[in-house]
Each structure stands twice: as structure tokens, then as C-alpha cells.
Design an enzyme around this catalytic site. Structure first.
Site, PDB file in Angstrom:
ATOM      1  N   GLU A  45       0.828  -1.206   0.000  1.00 21.21           N
ATOM      2  CA  GLU A  45       0.000   0.000   0.000  1.00 21.21           C
ATOM      3  C   GLU A  45       0.861   1.253   0.000  1.00 21.21           C
ATOM      4  OE1 GLU A  45      -3.093  -0.025  -0.404  1.00 21.21           O
ATOM      5  OE2 GLU A  45      -3.684  -2.098   0.092  1.00 21.21           O
ATOM      6  N   CYS A 105      -7.597  -2.185   8.534  1.00 23.48           N
ATOM      7  CA  CYS A 105      -6.220  -2.203   8.014  1.00 23.48           C
ATOM      8  C   CYS A 105      -5.706  -0.800   7.796  1.00 23.48           C
ATOM      9  CB  CYS A 105      -6.141  -2.987   6.702  1.00 23.48           C
ATOM     10  SG  CYS A 105      -6.291  -4.761   6.943  1.00 23.48           S
ATOM     11  N   HIS A 117      -1.256  -5.645   1.638  1.00 22.17           N
ATOM     12  CA  HIS A 117      -2.470  -6.473   1.633  1.00 22.17           C
ATOM     13  C   HIS A 117      -2.208  -7.752   0.833  1.00 22.17           C
ATOM     14  CE1 HIS A 117      -5.647  -3.373   2.888  1.00 22.17           C
ATOM     15  NE2 HIS A 117      -5.958  -4.470   3.550  1.00 22.17           N
TER      16      HIS A 117
HETATM   17  N1  PCA Z   1      -8.237  -6.941   6.430  1.00 20.48           N
HETATM   18  C1  PCA Z   1      -9.146  -5.873   6.800  1.00 20.48           C
HETATM   19  C2  PCA Z   1      -9.017  -5.765   8.300  1.00 20.48           C
HETATM   20  C3  PCA Z   1      -8.289  -6.973   8.753  1.00 20.48           C
HETATM   21  C4  PCA Z   1      -7.770  -7.602   7.533  1.00 20.48           C
HETATM   22  O1  PCA Z   1      -7.013  -8.586   7.496  1.00 20.48           O
HETATM   23  C5  PCA Z   1      -8.897  -4.585   6.026  1.00 20.48           C
HETATM   24  O2  PCA Z   1      -8.427  -4.639   4.888  1.00 20.48           O
HETATM   25  O3  PCA Z   1      -9.176  -3.513   6.553  1.00 20.48           O
END
Ligand code: PCA
Length: 210
Positions: free
Chosen positions: A82, A145, A169
Site C-alpha cells: 500500500e 487495516c 495487503h
Molecule cells: N483486512 C481488513 C481488516 C483486517 C484484515 O485482514 C482490512 O483490509 O481492513
């Protein structure tokens, strides 16, 4: 010199029984050590507020040089470092404590956004070179996240200037989509390798001074 890297993951959420970030971080910690790199891990709750508190406490406990937070982004095809964390929490589903903030700041009065401290482009290049589907992402969403990513960057900006951090991610792992054939997924081996490469590339950039 040893570089201490804190790698965090999340608990399952949204009706899932596993979170690929948690599975992969646990494997990473149990895997072969890289010379000069000490991995520390923490699993964060999927709860606005407590997630950032747990991250801050893991940073205080392990005193890392680098922090890589990982989370699940179901529906994405590749691993996505990200680029930017934004100062807004807006939940599309309740968190694991049943809270659904709407248009709330992560940090009241904080800057609109922070850029990642990780070498996002170099990580994507290294992942692709290893045959792992990957792309830069310019939104970590507005769920838990993003709040952890923002909380990390705010901690660095205000209290820990020497620390480098960012967020990646990962897609669903195969076992999450066996009955959902329209959803993309990767193997756990590949997601684990992706986190290893993310850490390695980030440590390399840190050592080179960028
Ligand atoms: N993904 C979520 C919250 C926890 C996770 O593993 C997100 O992308 O916000």
C-alpha cells in the site's frame, strides 16, 4: 548488525474462519532465518482502536527497526503493498467488536494522509520477479487495516522518527474460496513467500539508506 523487523497480521473477520495474513506471518516466523534479520510478530484484533493500541504495544515491546503490517484484501488478485494511509475510518461491515464508524478520523486533528515508508515499487518488482502476482495499491480502504497503517505512520511521524514502516495487503488463500469459485486466491506458500520478499526488499532498502 541485526535488523529487527516487526511483522503484524490480523485475526479472521467478516465471517471468515482464517486470515491469510495470520497464517503467513506465523509460517514466516517459523521459517528459516535470514542472516542479520530478526523477525518479531504480533496478531492484531480486527477492532477499530484496539488494533492500533496492540500495534503500538508491539512496537514498544520489540523496539523494531522496520514494521511491516499485513492484512487480507479479499477480492484482490495479487499481493499489494500500500502506498498511502488516509485519516478516515468508514466501515462497510462491523468490526469484530460490532463497531461501524462512519467518516471518523483515525487520529483527530492528524494529517489527511501519510505515504508508506516501504519501497513499494521495489517490492512489487521483487514479487513479480519471483513469479508472484503483485501490484502497487493506492488505497488500503477505510476499514481496520487502513486505521492500523495510519496509526503506524502517525506513530513514526510523531514519536519514532527512526522507524520505517508500511502495509501490505494479501489476497484470499485457496482454502477460503473452495466454495466461491468466482473469487481470486493464492496458495499459503506463495503468500508466505510474498511476505518474506517484502521484508527482505524493505530491509535491503533500509540498509542502502532509501
Ligand atoms: N483486512 C481488513 C481488516 C483486517 C484484515 O485482514 C482490512 O483490509 O481492513
Amino acid at each position: 548488525m541485526t535488523t529487527t523487523v516487526l511483522v503484524t497480521a490480523f485475526e479472521p473477520f467478516g465471517g471468515e474462519t482464517v486470515n491469510p495474513s495470520q497464517q503467513a506471518v506465523s509460517r514466516l516466523a517459523d521459517g528459516p532465518a535470514t542472516d542479520g534479520v530478526q523477525i518479531r510478530t504480533a496478531v492484531l484484533p480486527v477492532e477499530f482502536g484496539p488494533a492500533v493500541e496492540a500495534l503500538r504495544s508491539a512496537v514498544a515491546t520489540h523496539d523494531p527497526d522496520l514494521v511491516t503490517c499485513a492484512g487480507e484484501a479479499g477480492g484482490r488478485f495479487g499481493v499489494t503493498p500500500e502506498r498511502v494511509a488516509v485519516n478516515v475510518s468508514d466501515a462497510h461491515i462491523p468490526d469484530n467488536a460490532g463497531r461501524s464508524p462512519v467518516d471518523e478520523p483515525v487520529v483527530a486533528g492528524g494529517p489527511v494522509a501519510y505515504f508508506s515508508g516501504l519501497p513499494v515499487a521495489a517490492i512489487v518488482d521483487a514479487l513479480r520477479a519471483a513469479g508472484i502476482p503483485a501490484d502497487k495499491s493506492s488505497t488500503a480502504g477505510t476499514y481496520v487495516c487502513n486505521s492500523v497503517f495510519y496509526g503506524l505512520m502517525h506513530l513514526i511521524a510523531t514519536e519514532r522518527p527512526g522507524l520505517v514502516g508500511g502495509f501490505v495487503h494479501v489476497p484470499y488463500v485457496h482454502e477460503q474460496v473452495v466454495d466461491r469459485g468466482d473469487q481470486p486466491s493464492l496458495s499459503l506458500d506463495m503468500i508466505t513467500e510474498a511476505l518474506r520478499i517484502t521484508v527482505q526488499t524493505s530491509v535491503g532498502a533500509l540498509a542502502a539508506g532509501h
